[in-house]
Write a protein that holds these residues in place. Structure first.
Motif, PDB file in Angstrom:
ATOM      1  N   ILE A   1     -13.424  64.878  10.126  1.00 27.22           N
ATOM      2  CA  ILE A   1     -12.777  66.141   9.733  1.00 27.22           C
ATOM      3  C   ILE A   1     -13.839  67.240   9.550  1.00 27.22           C
ATOM      4  N   ARG A   2     -14.981  66.862   8.972  1.00 30.46           N
ATOM      5  CA  ARG A   2     -16.053  67.855   8.808  1.00 30.46           C
ATOM      6  C   ARG A   2     -16.549  68.363  10.161  1.00 30.46           C
TER       7      ARG A   2
ATOM      8  N   THR B   1     -13.818  53.234   5.854  1.00 27.77           N
ATOM      9  CA  THR B   1     -12.932  53.804   6.871  1.00 27.77           C
ATOM     10  C   THR B   1     -12.581  55.244   6.519  1.00 27.77           C
ATOM     11  N   ILE B   2     -12.231  55.467   5.263  1.00 21.56           N
ATOM     12  CA  ILE B   2     -11.834  56.811   4.825  1.00 21.56           C
ATOM     13  C   ILE B   2     -13.019  57.776   4.925  1.00 21.56           C
ATOM     14  N   GLU B   3     -14.215  57.297   4.583  1.00 23.86           N
ATOM     15  CA  GLU B   3     -15.389  58.175   4.686  1.00 23.86           C
ATOM     16  C   GLU B   3     -15.658  58.562   6.134  1.00 23.86           C
TER      17      GLU B   3
ATOM     18  N   PHE C   1     -13.042  54.157  16.067  1.00 21.42           N
ATOM     19  CA  PHE C   1     -13.962  53.212  15.423  1.00 21.42           C
ATOM     20  C   PHE C   1     -13.153  52.078  14.793  1.00 21.42           C
ATOM     21  N   PRO C   2     -13.802  50.920  14.578  1.00 18.56           N
ATOM     22  CA  PRO C   2     -13.066  49.777  14.022  1.00 18.56           C
ATOM     23  C   PRO C   2     -12.632  50.035  12.578  1.00 18.56           C
ATOM     24  N   THR C   3     -11.438  49.566  12.220  1.00 16.87           N
ATOM     25  CA  THR C   3     -10.964  49.649  10.845  1.00 16.87           C
ATOM     26  C   THR C   3     -11.744  48.630  10.016  1.00 16.87           C
ATOM     27  N   SER C   4     -12.413  49.099   8.956  1.00 15.31           N
ATOM     28  CA  SER C   4     -13.146  48.159   8.093  1.00 15.31           C
ATOM     29  C   SER C   4     -12.489  48.170   6.716  1.00 15.31           C
ATOM     30  N   ASN C   5     -13.283  48.253   5.659  1.00 14.04           N
ATOM     31  CA  ASN C   5     -12.675  48.330   4.320  1.00 14.04           C
ATOM     32  C   ASN C   5     -12.180  49.764   4.104  1.00 14.04           C
TER      33      ASN C   5
ATOM     34  N   LYS D   1      -8.255  49.318  14.706  1.00 17.13           N
ATOM     35  CA  LYS D   1      -9.105  50.485  14.997  1.00 17.13           C
ATOM     36  C   LYS D   1      -8.443  51.761  14.494  1.00 17.13           C
ATOM     37  N   VAL D   2      -9.297  52.751  14.290  1.00 15.60           N
ATOM     38  CA  VAL D   2      -8.849  54.069  13.857  1.00 15.60           C
ATOM     39  C   VAL D   2      -9.097  55.036  15.005  1.00 15.60           C
TER      40      VAL D   2
END
Ligand code: ZN
Length: 329
Positions: free
Chosen positions: A47-48, A39-41, A31-35, A11-12
């Protein structure tokens, strides 16, 4: 505003805070760590949202390993060779820091050690360890007030340990077999007993707890003997099973035999081995506090021109629980 991101293996955790209070997130998102791409998006979406509260001035990033956390390395900020599909050689620092803000980058366990050292169970000590026991065994260290960080360091989860007399399980570390992680991680426990520690039948459970405590206490003992940690914070899924922390505390003096640093030889194990107190936020709060450091070290720093920064400076060594001095976001 500052943003901390802990990218864990499963998770993140993203958090935004004001620089003067990095231990008090004003918003939090898990949220769960995916690809890597998705994940980065999702982190950028967070951040936005933080930007909508106040301009984001610095980032604190912490990631599952192995990572290159050596600021002098050309591959600083990368997740290196990981078994997690799709994540090898992801340039997390640059992918998450598109606008080149001042940014700190450390491993997830290092961030958790910093968080607990400054704001949690490690307060009041100058050197602590943070150990997570879950899918693997990870170790973060703060020594004399400064985090020990660099290229895939420390890797004490793979410490070679003395075997328990009743343990014939071969171990499952793909590299070492019966290193600590190979014997005491969550998957090793599952493979040895076909159950996790909370689900074991009553007739097996006490012996299993004693065995896992024996292994984890060896890590604690080694950290005390080698680098002089005064306290070790034990987190992760395996530590949530009732009795594991108690068993580890019970094993420590039996190993130490009143020899070694005070923590090991004389202190009450109930006082030197503690659970985390930041409730699943140790890592992200550590990351936030590193971001706050960057603004405090150089309050005039321009976001567009700031270089990536390492974790801390020696002049700040020794700071424990005091948040950075008040400063506007
Ligand atoms: Zn190993």
């Amino acid at each position: 505003m500052i943003v901390g991101v802990e990218t864990g293996g499963t998770k993140v955790v993203c958090a935004a805070a004001r620089p003067e209070t990095p231990d008090v997130p004003v918003s939090l998102h898990r949220f769960p760590t995916s690809n890597p791409r998705d994940t980065i998006e999702e982190v950028h979406a967070f951040i936005r949202e933080a930007e909508a509260i106040a301009p984001v001035r610095a980032l604190g990033l912490a990631a599952f390993g192995p990572v290159d956390a050596d600021p002098t390395s050309p591959t600083f900020g990368l997740i290196t060779d990981t078994p997690k599909a799709g994540w090898s050689n992801v340039d997390l620092l640059r992918d998450l820091n598109r606008t080149n803000l001042p940014a700190a980058f450390v491993s997830d366990v290092t961030a958790a050690a910093i968080g607990e050292f400054r704001f949690g169970a490690g307060q009041g000590r100058s050197s602590i360890g943070y150990v997570t026991v879950g899918t693997g065994v990870g170790v973060g260290l703060v020594l004399n007030g400064a985090a020990l960080s660099g290229r895939a360091w420390p890797e004490a989860g793979h410490l070679l340990v003395r075997r328990h007399a009743d343990d014939d399980y071969p171990g499952l570390c793909p590299f070492h077999g019966d290193c600590l992680e190979g014997l005491a991680s969550g998957p090793a426990i599952q493979a040895r007993w076909d159950a996790d520690l909370s689900s074991l039948p009553q007739e097996v459970r006490p012996a299993a707890l004693e065995m896992i405590g024996f292994y984890l206490a060896q890590l604690v003992s080694s950290l005390a003997l080698t680098v002089g940690v005064q306290r070790v914070v034990l987190g992760g899924g395996v530590m949530l099973a009732p009795g594991v922390l108690t068993a580890t505390r019970a094993a420590l003096p039996l190993l130490a035999r009143n020899y070694g640093p005070t923590m090991l030889a004389h202190d009450d194990p109930d006082d030197v081995l503690l659970p985390p107190t930041l409730e699943g936020c140790s890592g992200v709060i550590g990351a936030l506090s590193l971001a706050a450091d960057l603004l405090q070290e150089d309050p005039q720093v321009s976001g567009a021109e700031a270089p990536h920064r390492s974790i801390t400076s020696s002049r700040r060594a020794g700071r424990t629980s005091t948040p950075p001095a008040s400063r506007k976001a």
